[in-house]
Design a protein around this motif. Structure first.
Motif, PDB file in Angstrom:
ATOM      1  N   VAL A  16       9.623  30.155 -32.944  1.00 16.36           N
ATOM      2  CA  VAL A  16       9.665  29.226 -31.805  1.00 16.36           C
ATOM      3  C   VAL A  16       8.254  28.767 -31.436  1.00 16.36           C
ATOM      4  O   VAL A  16       8.088  27.836 -30.654  1.00 16.36           O
ATOM      5  CB  VAL A  16      10.318  29.816 -30.528  1.00 16.36           C
ATOM      6  CG1 VAL A  16      11.816  29.917 -30.688  1.00 16.36           C
ATOM      7  CG2 VAL A  16       9.714  31.131 -30.157  1.00 16.36           C
ATOM      8  N   GLY A  17       7.249  29.435 -31.995  1.00 18.95           N
ATOM      9  CA  GLY A  17       5.873  29.019 -31.712  1.00 18.95           C
ATOM     10  C   GLY A  17       5.164  29.965 -30.759  1.00 18.95           C
ATOM     11  O   GLY A  17       4.261  29.561 -30.037  1.00 18.95           O
ATOM     12  N   LYS A  18       5.571  31.233 -30.786  1.00 14.67           N
ATOM     13  CA  LYS A  18       4.938  32.206 -29.884  1.00 14.67           C
ATOM     14  C   LYS A  18       3.460  32.411 -30.222  1.00 14.67           C
ATOM     15  O   LYS A  18       2.617  32.466 -29.341  1.00 14.67           O
ATOM     16  CB  LYS A  18       5.655  33.563 -29.949  1.00 14.67           C
ATOM     17  CG  LYS A  18       7.056  33.533 -29.356  1.00 14.67           C
ATOM     18  CD  LYS A  18       7.591  34.936 -29.134  1.00 14.67           C
ATOM     19  CE  LYS A  18       7.778  35.717 -30.428  1.00 14.67           C
ATOM     20  NZ  LYS A  18       8.733  35.061 -31.358  1.00 14.67           N
ATOM     21  N   SER A  19       3.186  32.526 -31.532  1.00 17.55           N
ATOM     22  CA  SER A  19       1.797  32.795 -31.925  1.00 17.55           C
ATOM     23  C   SER A  19       0.867  31.661 -31.501  1.00 17.55           C
ATOM     24  O   SER A  19      -0.217  31.907 -30.977  1.00 17.55           O
ATOM     25  CB  SER A  19       1.679  32.959 -33.430  1.00 17.55           C
ATOM     26  OG  SER A  19       2.679  33.808 -33.888  1.00 17.55           O
ATOM     27  N   SER A  20       1.302  30.428 -31.702  1.00 18.92           N
ATOM     28  CA  SER A  20       0.449  29.295 -31.328  1.00 18.92           C
ATOM     29  C   SER A  20       0.225  29.277 -29.822  1.00 18.92           C
ATOM     30  O   SER A  20      -0.874  29.012 -29.339  1.00 18.92           O
ATOM     31  CB  SER A  20       1.084  27.967 -31.726  1.00 18.92           C
ATOM     32  OG  SER A  20       1.610  28.052 -33.003  1.00 18.92           O
TER      33      SER A  20
END
Ligand code: GDP
Length: 465
Positions: A16-20
């Motif tokens: 889902v884009g947690k790291s970004s």
């Protein structure tokens, strides 16, 4: 630091884009975390500095992995990384539940939502990959079904919504009104060294000359201990007054030289009224004074018209009530007629010189402060609007979906079939009902109507058609 232990975690399904988002929040450009399938990760933590508050942010990757194992019937707690992640989740002060704005709700999202609910943690829904309004609008509607309210729309890739997210995190942790000591906070630096202090609540006093502004400022300051005097580097007239009441710091702005009076020709007085109004952008609450003995004049109307543009909470204060003979109810009605557009402002009758009504004004100020961060729950709001859809709606507008899209001023965006079917009387009715239910004391409520075609899947809120 008192906030050193506050913990925030990112929680959501893979990709889902947690790291970004994690990297954007902590301010690192390069990915710290690799999204490689099969790589065991548990809890990535990093210090997070928000507006001077030292917090900790974690990416609960281990949990995500364990949940996907769980679905293939492995026992959740068998995984060590899951245990660390679960422990972290349990001890978190705020969970950022991240969902992908460009995808519909998946089974995994629903599963994670159920799990999260069972922990009873304070949660903020965060939409990732939200790059434009269409995507955001659709996603808000879609993800409202999860029951975590209105999402903060972000795009880590394009750095959109990150500031709003930072602010919303602080608000959720009740840190929004706090700030570290900075050079423009003139406080007793020595006594407060090393601690975090509250940003003062800024009050502005507005009104034409001689209505009693200085007298009111003095009455408000009363016995309070002043913690600052003149602030260097600002305008000559600026003698803001900082003081503390209970745990709260207040500042009464004085850009128009309310306290340093100079009874000069009318021209100068008019100029300072204009200067005073400019300060409204900074204030948290505007106190608008009229002279009860003289009644509402053209100049009062003009000043009111200016301060109302700010969207700030306004208290309408009728001063010099000690020398007025009219009944309050009769007088209030007269003011409502003359200043109809200020209908959201509570009216208070005081005699600043006699210190009459000052306690009431403080109670009102505190009540306004307690209500101004209110964000209504989206599903509750929609249920309430469902009830209102049928009544006083001469043009038969259909309401499909609504959510609160701003706090200051409180704004509710309502998706309808045709915005031009919103009769002004219906809009007023909705506003009155919403304010009666939710409050937002002294704040103007803004309703934004947007057209949305009715699709097969999205029914109007009314059930009977
Ligand atoms: P400003 O120009 O708006 O700052 O007004 P001031 O505070 O200087 O007040 C103007 C005049 O109104 C002064 O003569 C005050 O004594 C008088 N005044 C202020 N408050 C009251 C009040 O509550 N009752 C009465 N009777 N007079 C007041």
């Amino acid at each position: 630091m008192p906030n050193a232990n506050l913990k925030i975690c990112l929680y959501g399904r893979p990709n889902v884009g947690k790291s970004s988002l994690f990297n954007r929040l902590i301010g690192k450009k390069k990915a710290l975390v690799l999204d490689l399938p099969g790589v065991t990760r548990d809890v990535y933590r990093h210090a997070l500095n928000l507006n001077g508050h030292q917090l900790e942010l974690a990416d609960l990757a281990g949990l995500e992995q364990a949940y996907s194992q769980q679905s293939s019937s492995l026992h959740l707690l068998k995984s060590l990384s899951a245990k660390a992640a679960l422990d972290y989740l349990r001890s978190s002060d705020l969970v950022l539940f991240t969902v992908d704005a460009r995808s519909p709700i998946s089974d995994e999202d629903e599963y994670l939502a159920r799990q999260l609910r069972s922990f009873g943690k304070k949660t903020l829904l965060v939409l990732t990959k939200s790059e434009n309004h269409q995507v955001e609008d659709q996603a808000q509607i879609e993800y409202a079904k999860l029951g975590f309210g209105y999402g903060v729309a972000t795009s880590a890739e394009h750095n959109l919504g990150i500031e709003t997210l930072r602010e919303t995190i602080l608000e959720n942790l009740a840190l929004s009104q706090t700030n570290t000591v900075s050079t423009d906070e003139v406080v007793d630096q020595h006594a407060l060294k090393g601690t975090t202090i509250h940003r003062p609540i800024q009050l502005g006093v507005y009104g034409r000359p001689n209505v009693g502004k200085s007298t009111l400022v003095n009455a408000l300051l009363g016995e309070h201990r002043m913690i600052t005097s003149a602030i260097a580097g600002t305008t000559v007239d600026a003698i803001d007054s900082d003081f503390k009441q209970g745990d709260q710091y207040f500042r009464i702005l004085d850009t128009a030289g309310i306290r340093r009076k100079s009874k000069t020709e009318a021209g100068v007085e008019v100029l300072s009224v204009v200067q005073a109004i400019k300060s409204i952008e900074k204030v948290d609450i505007a106190l608008f004074l009229i002279d009860g003995y003289e009644g509402v004049t053209d100049q009062d109307e003009k000043i009111a018209g200016e301060i109302i543009k700010s969207g700030k909470p306004i208290v309408l204060i009728v001063n010099k009530w000690d020398i007025c003979k009219t009944k309050k109810e009769v007088y209030a009605e007269k003011i409502r007629e003359a200043l109809g557009f200020l209908d959201f402002a509570p009216v208070l009758f005081i005699a600043a010189e006699k210190n009459d009504g000052i306690d009431l004004l403080w109670s009102l100020i505190n009540e306004i402060l307690s209500q101004r961060h209110l964000v209504v729950n989206t599903s509750e709001l929609n249920r309430f609007l469902e009830v209102l859809e049928g009544a006083n709606n001469p043009l038969g507008a259909r309401i499909y979906y609504a959510s609160q899209t701003s706090k200051n001023p409180p704004t509710i965006t309502i998706l309808v079939n045709h915005p031009d079917k919103i009769h002004f009387a219906y809009e007023r009715y909705l506003k009155n009902e919403l304010k009666a239910r939710y409050g937002w004391l002294a704040s103007p409520l803004k309703l934004v109507f947007k057209a949305r075609k009715r699709s097969a899947s999205k029914k109007s809120l009314s059930r009977n058609h």
